[in-house]
Design a protein around this motif. Structure first.
Motif, PDB file in Angstrom:
ATOM      1  N   ALA A 116       0.801  -1.225   0.000  1.00 53.60           N
ATOM      2  CA  ALA A 116       0.000   0.000   0.000  1.00 53.60           C
ATOM      3  C   ALA A 116       0.831   1.271   0.000  1.00 53.60           C
ATOM      4  N   GLY A 117       2.150   1.166   0.142  1.00 54.19           N
ATOM      5  CA  GLY A 117       3.016   2.337   0.039  1.00 54.19           C
ATOM      6  C   GLY A 117       2.957   3.252   1.242  1.00 54.19           C
ATOM      7  N   GLY A 118       3.303   4.513   0.996  1.00 53.87           N
ATOM      8  CA  GLY A 118       3.333   5.500   2.062  1.00 53.87           C
ATOM      9  C   GLY A 118       2.801   6.832   1.583  1.00 53.87           C
ATOM     10  N   SER A 119       2.656   7.758   2.522  1.00 57.97           N
ATOM     11  CA  SER A 119       2.171   9.106   2.220  1.00 57.97           C
ATOM     12  C   SER A 119       3.103  10.129   2.850  1.00 57.97           C
ATOM     13  N   PRO A 120       3.118  11.356   2.325  1.00 52.93           N
ATOM     14  CA  PRO A 120       3.974  12.385   2.907  1.00 52.93           C
ATOM     15  C   PRO A 120       3.665  12.599   4.390  1.00 52.93           C
ATOM     16  N   LYS A 121       4.732  12.767   5.152  1.00 48.62           N
ATOM     17  CA  LYS A 121       4.613  12.981   6.590  1.00 48.62           C
ATOM     18  C   LYS A 121       4.821  14.465   6.884  1.00 48.62           C
ATOM     19  N   VAL A 122       3.926  15.028   7.667  1.00 53.36           N
ATOM     20  CA  VAL A 122       3.911  16.474   7.904  1.00 53.36           C
ATOM     21  C   VAL A 122       4.201  16.754   9.373  1.00 53.36           C
ATOM     22  N   ARG A 134       8.116   9.999   5.150  1.00 53.68           N
ATOM     23  CA  ARG A 134       6.911   9.322   4.700  1.00 53.68           C
ATOM     24  C   ARG A 134       6.355   8.435   5.804  1.00 53.68           C
ATOM     25  N   SER A 135       5.035   8.332   5.831  1.00 53.04           N
ATOM     26  CA  SER A 135       4.338   7.469   6.778  1.00 53.04           C
ATOM     27  C   SER A 135       3.711   6.303   6.024  1.00 53.04           C
ATOM     28  N   PRO A 136       3.729   5.093   6.605  1.00 51.16           N
ATOM     29  CA  PRO A 136       3.136   3.938   5.921  1.00 51.16           C
ATOM     30  C   PRO A 136       1.622   4.052   5.841  1.00 51.16           C
ATOM     31  N   ASN A 137       1.064   3.625   4.719  1.00 45.98           N
ATOM     32  CA  ASN A 137      -0.389   3.641   4.525  1.00 45.98           C
ATOM     33  C   ASN A 137      -1.006   2.383   5.134  1.00 45.98           C
ATOM     34  N   VAL A 138      -1.406   2.475   6.383  1.00 48.49           N
ATOM     35  CA  VAL A 138      -1.986   1.316   7.066  1.00 48.49           C
ATOM     36  C   VAL A 138      -3.424   1.556   7.512  1.00 48.49           C
ATOM     37  N   LYS A 139      -3.898   2.771   7.390  1.00 49.66           N
ATOM     38  CA  LYS A 139      -5.256   3.069   7.822  1.00 49.66           C
ATOM     39  C   LYS A 139      -6.264   2.598   6.768  1.00 49.66           C
ATOM     40  N   ARG A 140      -7.432   2.241   7.228  1.00 50.46           N
ATOM     41  CA  ARG A 140      -8.580   1.896   6.380  1.00 50.46           C
ATOM     42  C   ARG A 140      -8.373   0.633   5.543  1.00 50.46           C
ATOM     43  N   THR A 161       1.718  -0.870  13.215  1.00 51.62           N
ATOM     44  CA  THR A 161       1.654   0.381  13.961  1.00 51.62           C
ATOM     45  C   THR A 161       1.571   1.498  12.942  1.00 51.62           C
ATOM     46  N   THR A 162       0.966   2.616  13.332  1.00 53.13           N
ATOM     47  CA  THR A 162       0.856   3.727  12.387  1.00 53.13           C
ATOM     48  C   THR A 162       2.211   4.358  12.107  1.00 53.13           C
ATOM     49  N   ALA A 163       3.168   4.208  13.022  1.00 56.27           N
ATOM     50  CA  ALA A 163       4.493   4.805  12.831  1.00 56.27           C
ATOM     51  C   ALA A 163       5.379   3.962  11.933  1.00 56.27           C
ATOM     52  N   ASP A 164       5.439   2.655  12.194  1.00 53.15           N
ATOM     53  CA  ASP A 164       6.376   1.781  11.485  1.00 53.15           C
ATOM     54  C   ASP A 164       5.727   0.947  10.397  1.00 53.15           C
ATOM     55  N   GLY A 165       4.404   0.894  10.371  1.00 50.76           N
ATOM     56  CA  GLY A 165       3.722   0.149   9.332  1.00 50.76           C
ATOM     57  C   GLY A 165       3.472  -1.297   9.692  1.00 50.76           C
ATOM     58  N   VAL A 166       3.303  -2.129   8.674  1.00 48.59           N
ATOM     59  CA  VAL A 166       2.997  -3.542   8.858  1.00 48.59           C
ATOM     60  C   VAL A 166       4.237  -4.268   9.374  1.00 48.59           C
TER      61      VAL A 166
END
Length: 655
Positions: A309-315, A442-448, A459-464
């Motif tokens: 699922a990749g990642g998204s820009p981290k702000v 970048r943050s991992p896309n793990v939501k939804r 985890t939302t920080a490190d991903g799957v």
């Protein structure tokens, strides 16, 4: 396959295994151990009452295959009422003997037979990437957001997110379902379909992922234009006078869009569906159980799945930032006008590549960082050379600042202003920019994704969370790429996917820790690295030697006026075993592959000294690093011995 048969699948499989004639079989002078034939299996299923007709038997057999109970010898056929060879998965570990034993004494796996590759590469040579407190950071959800809708972007969208797309009709069971169509997802799907698996891929946004659409491809096209402008302005040093260099930023961005559209054919929905045989679904995927997911109201059943699922820009949590129209890499490439003043938050590869490119195209660029240096993960000497170059080009580097707030400027045409507190300096606390680029990771896309329903830990920080075989907490569900690793590079996602194809479908045991990972930052000069840094070696208690060849001694670099750089190679103490290397050069990204290949193949630094390189090339510095190692072998004893041999030779010649 009926619901009753599905629920009874383990018992059916065991009865079939006991009832069949499983033995070694020869075909075309080759012996295949522990196989049964499809025709024998069909007869048994009918005679045992498990199937009433041949079609019932075929449906049941193909259902068992989809569940991974057994497979065809070369994965070329589904289950058929023919004398084709099939083998139970339970017999895989017992497969050994004869020509199927590798030189190291280990049994050849199906991964070795069909896909090649190596499962082990000695000690882990992956660098520990630096981390810092990201408390308060959040990811920015991406949308299609492609603009302007000119002919090139329309061509792009036609390929990677067609306006009219008819999803496939779900198969009863997929060997593999892939979530995400970036590099990792596309390679997983294409590789699996290429060896006969039934595959589906689901993409919510644009096929090709970040690399094609908002990363590697558009940034390198932009960087090439920026280099042309820089070279034109600085051609006088070569006796070439170029007057009136003018950058047409609109044309620069149009070229980028057209190049991206041309390359997008390789990642297109049409190609994967019609040429590669992958069922392509455009929509949001969500797990509903350990073996099902839902997309566009349809349920896809799978034996294995890959989360890509990749990642998204981290702000960063800067007060007011979310209230201004800032850019990330997702929106940056939609620009059509050059901002007069550009602020860049972030001193990593993305921020610095785009900062240098925009400065060369004519923007006034200010870069903000918080750690006191740029490229925190890289060799300090390498980062230092790049920092000097960026400053020479007029980029203002404010590398140890605290950003207090961001807000829209009251009145005027300027979009934003940033209030900056500079540690130890009160002389300036406000920087005004027209556009603000946020490049802070970048943050991992793990939501939804419904990972909880599938029992996948994250985890939302490190991903799957994955193990060394890239399995999640559910062994039949794998993950690749930015969603599960700190090594957020396209080529890493690619090779993770290759491992997953082997491990998921062919019972391979490929390890992520065995991958030797190079990377490059495409500034000028480029900085490329592979293996361990000195800090990693020191932390692991590994003694090492370092051999450095500066480009100021390289003839080609002198001719090119590109003498600020080096090749630095680290070897295990007292040996020529390469454990890490950094290159700073105009073409470092290409040069690093020679050292990566040497590490992968177990070739020592001393051996590279005997590899003939064309003269003159900057890559000669790699060979010369090998010379530096070989000189260390000339100990005082060896030198004394050589002097004796030379003296004896002279004495003999004088007789």
């Amino acid at each position: 396959m009926s619901t009753e048969q599905e629920g009874d699948i383990e018992r059916v499989a065991e009865e079939l295994r006991r009832g069949l004639d499983i033995k070694d079989r020869k075909h075309h002078l080759k012996t295949y151990p522990k196989f049964f034939t499809g025709s024998d299996a069909v007869k048994y299923l009918i005679s045992s009452g498990r199937a009433k007709t041949e079609q019932d038997a075929l449906d049941l057999g193909n259902g068992l295959m989809a569940q991974g109970v057994f497979h065809h010898v070369t994965r070329d056929h589904a289950f058929k009422d023919e004398p084709l060879f099939y083998r139970f998965t339970a017999d895989e570990e017992a497969f050994s003997g004869g020509p199927t034993i590798k030189d190291d004494g280990k049994a050849v796996s199906w991964a070795d037979r069909l896909l090649g590759g190596r499962d082990e590469a000695g000690p882990n040579l992956q660098a520990q990437l630096p981390s810092w407190d990201d408390a308060g950071f959040q990811s920015v959800e991406k949308d299609l957001g492609v603009s302007p809708l000119d002919k090139c972007n329309l061509q792009l969208l036609d390929n990677v997110h067609p306006a009219q797309w008819q999803d496939a009709t779900p198969q009863p069971m997929y060997n593999m379902v892939v979530i995400g169509a970036g590099a990792g997802g596309l390679v997983s799907a294409a590789g699996s379909a290429g060896v006969g698996a039934r595959v589906a891929i689901v993409e919510e946004h644009l096929l090709g992922g970040d690399c094609l659409n908002v990363g590697c491809v558009p940034s390198k096209a932009l960087i090439r234009c920026a280099r042309a402008a820089y070279q034109a302005r600085n051609a006088e040093q070569f006796g070439v006078h170029v007057d009136g260099v003018r950058v047409d930023f609109g044309k620069v961005m149009e070229r980028m869009r057209c190049i991206r559209a041309e390359i997008s054919k390789n990642d297109s929905a049409k190609r994967f569906a019609q040429q590669l045989g992958v069922d392509v679904y455009l929509g949001h995927a969500k797990f509903t159980s350990k073996h099902t997911l839902e997309v566009n109201g349809k349920t896809l059943r799978f034996a294995t799945a890959v989360i890509a699922a990749g990642g998204s820009p981290k702000v960063p949590p800067i007060p007011g930032l979310l209230d201004v129209p800032f850019l990330t890499n997702v929106s940056f490439f939609n620009l059509t006008e050059l901002p007069k003043r550009l602020g860049v938050i972030g001193t990593g590869p993305i921020g610095l590549e785009l900062a240098q490119a925009m400065a060369r195209l004519g923007a006034q660029v200010t870069v903000f960082g918080r750690t006191g240096r740029i490229l925190e993960k890289e060799d300090p000497d390498a980062a230092g050379i790049l920092q000097q170059q960026l400053e020479r080009e007029g980029i203002k580097l404010m590398t140890q600042v605290e950003l207090k707030s961001v807000s829209k400027r009251a009145g005027g045409d300027v979009a934003t202003h940033i209030e900056v507190h500079i540690c130890g300096d009160k002389t300036q606390d406000v920087v005004v920019v027209d556009q603000l680029l946020v490049a802070t990771g970048r943050s991992p896309n793990v939501k939804r994704l419904g990972l909880e329903a599938a029992g996948v830990e994250f985890t939302t920080a490190d991903g799957v969370k994955v193990n060394d075989y890239l399995q999640t907490s559910q062994k039949h569900i794998f993950a690749v790429g930015d969603v599960c690793t700190p090594y957020k590079f396209t080529h890493v996602a690619d090779f993770m996917a290759r491992l997953v194809v082997r491990n998921a479908l062919f019972f391979g045991r490929g390890k992520f820790s065995a991958l030797i990972i190079p990377w490059a930052t495409y500034t000028e000069p480029e900085i490329a690295h592979v293996g361990l840094y000195p800090r990693d070696l020191e932390q692991r208690g590994i003694k090492f030697d370092t051999y450095t060849k500066k480009l100021e001694d390289n003839d080609r670099a002198i001719c090119d006026s590109q003498t600020e750089g080096f090749v630095k190679v680290h070897t295990k103490g007292g040996t020529d075993t390469i454990v890490g290397a950094t290159i700073v050069a105009a073409d470092a990204g290409n040069m690093i592959s020679e050292l990566t290949a040497a590490m992968q193949g177990g070739i020592g630094l001393g051996a590279l000294a005997s590899v003939i390189h064309p003269y003159p090339t900057q890559a000669e510095a790699i060979r010369q690093s090998g010379d530096l190692y070989n000189k260390t072998r000339l100990t005082p004893f060896v030198k004394t011995l050589f002097r004796g041999v030379m003296a004896a030779q002279r004495a003999t010649a004088s007789i």
